[in-house]
Each structure stands twice: as C-alpha cells, then as structure tokens.
Design a protein around this motif. Sequence first.
Motif, short mmCIF file in Angstrom:
data_model
loop_
_atom_site.label_atom_id
_atom_site.label_comp_id
_atom_site.label_asym_id
_atom_site.label_seq_id
_atom_site.Cartn_x
_atom_site.Cartn_y
_atom_site.Cartn_z
N PRO A 1 27.57 36.85 16.41
CA PRO A 1 27.20 36.98 15.00
C PRO A 1 27.61 35.75 14.19
CG PRO A 1 28.33 38.95 15.79
CD PRO A 1 28.47 37.92 16.86
N LEU A 2 26.74 35.38 13.24
CA LEU A 2 27.03 34.31 12.28
C LEU A 2 27.23 32.95 12.93
CD1 LEU A 2 29.45 36.20 9.84
CD2 LEU A 2 26.96 36.04 9.76
N ALA A 3 26.66 32.75 14.12
CA ALA A 3 26.70 31.45 14.78
C ALA A 3 25.31 30.82 14.74
CB ALA A 3 27.17 31.60 16.22
N LEU A 4 25.28 29.48 14.79
CA LEU A 4 24.02 28.74 14.64
C LEU A 4 23.73 27.91 15.88
CD1 LEU A 4 24.47 27.51 10.95
CD2 LEU A 4 23.20 29.52 11.76
N PRO A 5 22.46 27.58 16.12
CA PRO A 5 22.10 26.77 17.28
C PRO A 5 22.87 25.44 17.31
CG PRO A 5 20.13 27.72 16.33
CD PRO A 5 21.26 28.04 15.38
N GLY A 6 23.35 25.08 18.50
CA GLY A 6 24.08 23.84 18.68
C GLY A 6 25.58 23.98 18.49
N GLU A 7 26.03 25.10 17.95
CA GLU A 7 27.46 25.25 17.72
C GLU A 7 28.20 25.64 19.00
OE1 GLU A 7 27.88 26.37 13.04
OE2 GLU A 7 27.73 28.06 14.45
N VAL A 8 29.40 25.12 19.14
CA VAL A 8 30.33 25.55 20.19
C VAL A 8 31.27 26.56 19.54
CG1 VAL A 8 32.10 24.87 21.83
CG2 VAL A 8 30.15 23.35 21.38
N VAL A 9 31.35 27.76 20.11
CA VAL A 9 32.18 28.80 19.55
C VAL A 9 33.06 29.41 20.64
CG1 VAL A 9 30.47 29.34 17.78
CG2 VAL A 9 30.47 30.63 19.90
N SER A 10 34.19 29.94 20.23
CA SER A 10 35.07 30.61 21.18
C SER A 10 35.40 32.00 20.65
CB SER A 10 36.34 29.81 21.42
OG SER A 10 37.10 29.73 20.22
N GLY A 11 35.79 32.88 21.56
CA GLY A 11 36.14 34.23 21.16
C GLY A 11 36.44 35.08 22.37
N SER B 1 28.24 26.63 3.15
CA SER B 1 29.09 27.65 2.54
C SER B 1 28.19 28.73 1.93
CB SER B 1 29.97 27.04 1.45
OG SER B 1 30.85 26.09 2.00
N PRO B 2 28.38 29.99 2.28
CA PRO B 2 27.52 31.05 1.72
C PRO B 2 27.60 31.04 0.19
CG PRO B 2 28.81 31.90 3.56
CD PRO B 2 29.33 30.52 3.26
N PRO B 3 26.46 31.03 -0.49
CA PRO B 3 26.47 30.94 -1.95
C PRO B 3 26.90 32.23 -2.65
CG PRO B 3 24.22 31.11 -1.13
CD PRO B 3 25.09 30.94 0.07
N CYS B 4 26.90 33.36 -1.94
CA CYS B 4 27.27 34.63 -2.56
C CYS B 4 28.70 35.00 -2.16
CB CYS B 4 26.31 35.74 -2.13
SG CYS B 4 26.71 37.36 -2.82
N PRO B 5 29.55 35.38 -3.11
CA PRO B 5 30.93 35.72 -2.77
C PRO B 5 31.06 37.00 -1.95
CG PRO B 5 30.48 36.24 -5.08
CD PRO B 5 29.31 35.46 -4.57
N HIS B 6 29.99 37.80 -1.87
CA HIS B 6 30.04 39.05 -1.13
C HIS B 6 29.54 38.92 0.31
CE1 HIS B 6 30.67 40.67 -5.11
NE2 HIS B 6 29.46 40.33 -5.50
N PHE B 7 29.12 37.74 0.72
CA PHE B 7 28.40 37.61 1.99
C PHE B 7 29.21 38.08 3.19
CE2 PHE B 7 27.47 34.90 5.73
CZ PHE B 7 26.24 35.45 6.05
N GLN C 1 23.15 33.64 5.05
CA GLN C 1 23.58 32.72 3.99
C GLN C 1 24.45 31.59 4.50
OE1 GLN C 1 25.18 34.39 0.43
NE2 GLN C 1 23.48 35.81 0.14
N HIS C 2 24.90 31.67 5.75
CA HIS C 2 25.72 30.60 6.32
C HIS C 2 24.87 29.46 6.88
CE1 HIS C 2 24.46 33.21 9.54
NE2 HIS C 2 24.86 32.35 10.45
N ALA C 3 23.54 29.60 6.79
CA ALA C 3 22.62 28.59 7.34
C ALA C 3 21.86 27.91 6.22
CB ALA C 3 21.65 29.24 8.31
N SER C 4 21.50 26.65 6.43
CA SER C 4 20.73 25.91 5.43
C SER C 4 19.37 26.56 5.21
CB SER C 4 20.55 24.46 5.87
OG SER C 4 19.65 24.38 6.98
#
Length: 409
Positions: free
Chosen positions: A24-34, A55-61, A70-73
């Motif tokens: 969740p909330l990850a974008l293409p090309g990103e390296v993520v761990s978990g 940066s998500p423009p909404c404080p509730h995101f 909202q975390h993506a362009s």
Amino acid sequence: MTTVTIERLGQQGDGIAPGPVFVPLALPGEVVSGTQAGSGLTDIRIVTPSPDRVSPPCPHFRSCGGCQMQHASDALVADWKRDIVAAALKSYGLETDLRSTVTSPDHSRRRATFAARRTKKGAMAGFHARKSDAIIAVPECILVTPALRVGLKVSEDLALAGASRKTALAVTVTESLEGLDVAVTGGKPLDGHLRIVLAALCEQHRLARLTWEDELIGMRVPPAQPMGKARVVPPPGAFLQATEHGQQTLTDLVAETVGNAKSVADLFAGCGTFALPLAQTAEVLAVEGSADMMASLDAGWRQAQGLKRIVTETRDLFRRPLLPDELARYDAVVIDPPRAGAAAQIAELAIAQVPVIAHVSCNPQTFARDAETLIKAGYVLDWVQPVDQFRWSAHVELVGAFRLAHIAR
C-alpha cells in the motif's frame, strides 16, 4: 525484514513487486522494506522514494479512506488511469487513439456520501478509514466543494436526531443550485417526534430538500441541477455526475462524437445529462429504467426554452433492450450503462448498424468487452478519452467514439 522494488501500480493503487507482493501507498520504482505477511507487506518503510512521490495535500489522507493516491504526482495518477484503460483495451486486442486523461480539479466534488454516527459525546461525520468501519472526521477535506463541506455538520446533527449507537447513517449530500439536497439511509424508523425534529433541522440548515429512507421530510425549494439549457430536479438520491467539470467534459465529448446528428437515442439516460444538451440541435429519445428519473427529465425539458423534442421511455434495457428496428431511425446513439456494461443492448446495436455511437463508461473492462462486439460488427473505435472525476481514487471513466467503417470521420 523483506526488501522489494515496486514494478507497477495495481488497479486499486497498491504498489506491486515481483511475487506478486502488494505494498500500500508505494509507487513504481521505489525500493521499500517491511514485514511480509502473505502477499503483502506491513510496517512499511520507503528506502528509495520515487521522484513522483509528493506530500499529500490533504491533512486527512493518512487516516481517511476517501482517497488512495494523494502521495503520487498528478502526472503519475493521470498516466496510471490512462494505463488502466489501455490494459482493458489490450486484453481484448483493441487499438485506438487513447487520449490523455482529463482530471477534475480539487474542491470540485459536488456530491458525496458521508458516514455519520452518534458518539458518547455527540456525533461524528466523515469518511470511513481505509479498510475499516471507523469514521474519520474530515473538516478540511480538499475533495469536496466548500458548500458540500457544510454537509458534515448537517450529517452530525442528523445522526444526533435519528441514528442508533450501533449503526452509522449514510448521508448523501448533493450541492444544487438552491442549496444542499440531503438523502439519508440507515436511520431510525420515522415517527411523529422524529419527523418534527428532522423538519426543524431542514429549516435550521436551510436545506433545499431532506429525505429520510426515501420519504420526503421537507423541501424548502426544489433542488435543481443545470443540464444544458434546462434545470432538472432529480429524484432523491438519483445518479448525478460527481463534478460539474466532469459533467461538462463528458457532455462535450458526447457532442463531439454525435456531431451533426439530427436524431439521437440516449440509452441509460438518467435525468438528462446528455439528452437535454443534445436537444439543442437534435430530437432525442431518452430511455431509462427509472420512471422517476424520466419524469424529472421530461419536466426539465418542458420548462426549458429553445429545445427540440425529447421523447422519454421508461424501460429496463437489461431485460428489454431496444431492438434493431427501433434503433434504425436514429442517426446516433449515446449509451451510458452502469458498471456491468450493456452486453444485451450492445448486441442489438451491433445488428442495427446505427452510424455513430458515443459510449460513456465507468468500467474500462466492460467497455472493452462491449467495444469488441461493436468492432466485430463493422464499427471503428476512433478514440477513447479517459475522464477522472474521482480525483485521487482508483476510479476512472471514459468516452469512446464509434462509427461504421464506411462512414468518413
């Protein structure tokens, strides 16, 4: 700890790594761990962020489930939605001119369904959290219009008046030309006292209309919606395009497709989103399964000035599609079915050989299925235009322009 590289976005907006592993909330090309749990990751950390991460423009995101992206362009989201349409077309072997996505602006949603619940200290209204029944208050929501944001307070007061502690209300709030049009489901059964309280709230908040479980509580003024030169008062809770921008975009695309047609059949016509603007230059048959919607369309047409004739017909197009001999008299057809598509009606259109078809869809997969039927019957799909009224969500709509192969553009 597992580390993966995101290859692509899924249709619900999750990042997908080889395996597949859903993040969740990850974008293409990103390296993520978990921590891997089945096919997903938890306790996620972005090791290498994408240049398209914003940066998500909404404080509730982070807590609200109303938006997914909202975390993506904006450019990435527009391309992703175009890619969803492209993938649906490809799955049926279809090629066409696939245009760039047209996106409605923020603060433009004129219709939303808020969840509202009584609490120990009062009431809360907002949207559900991601994958949860918990309600998140969204007083600074950047999705809806400023007028619609007022509906949050209305929803709280309605919950105090008529919600049980166990069940949340679903409060559908629509901005109209005369004020908010509010329809509530999931509340207590109406009795004399509740009717009085609700009627007082309708007056207190200056609502255009308030209905409770489809029963009219009060209507200070008919909640009209503009459709072309007409004003239509939809039935409570009736379908309406999510944004004015989206409605105008779809209307312009339909008009581009039908061109100079003098007679048009509008199938799944709703309250007249396309039929009424088209009637400025063409005679229109509007067909819809809801008698109330047809009555609203007819009333709007009769009160407007300068429109050509519109004939309305209440008909279940899934069980009784228009047949080829009924369709043959029209220069063009507009069809805007629900998510399931309109396989039965499309089959009859394929036989009828209507010169031009404007197909509006909220489901790229069923659109592609129906498009294949038309193309096999001799139609050309000139172009497809993705339309994003539901900004930052996983939802995408489109318009496709069909013409018989022997008809020049």
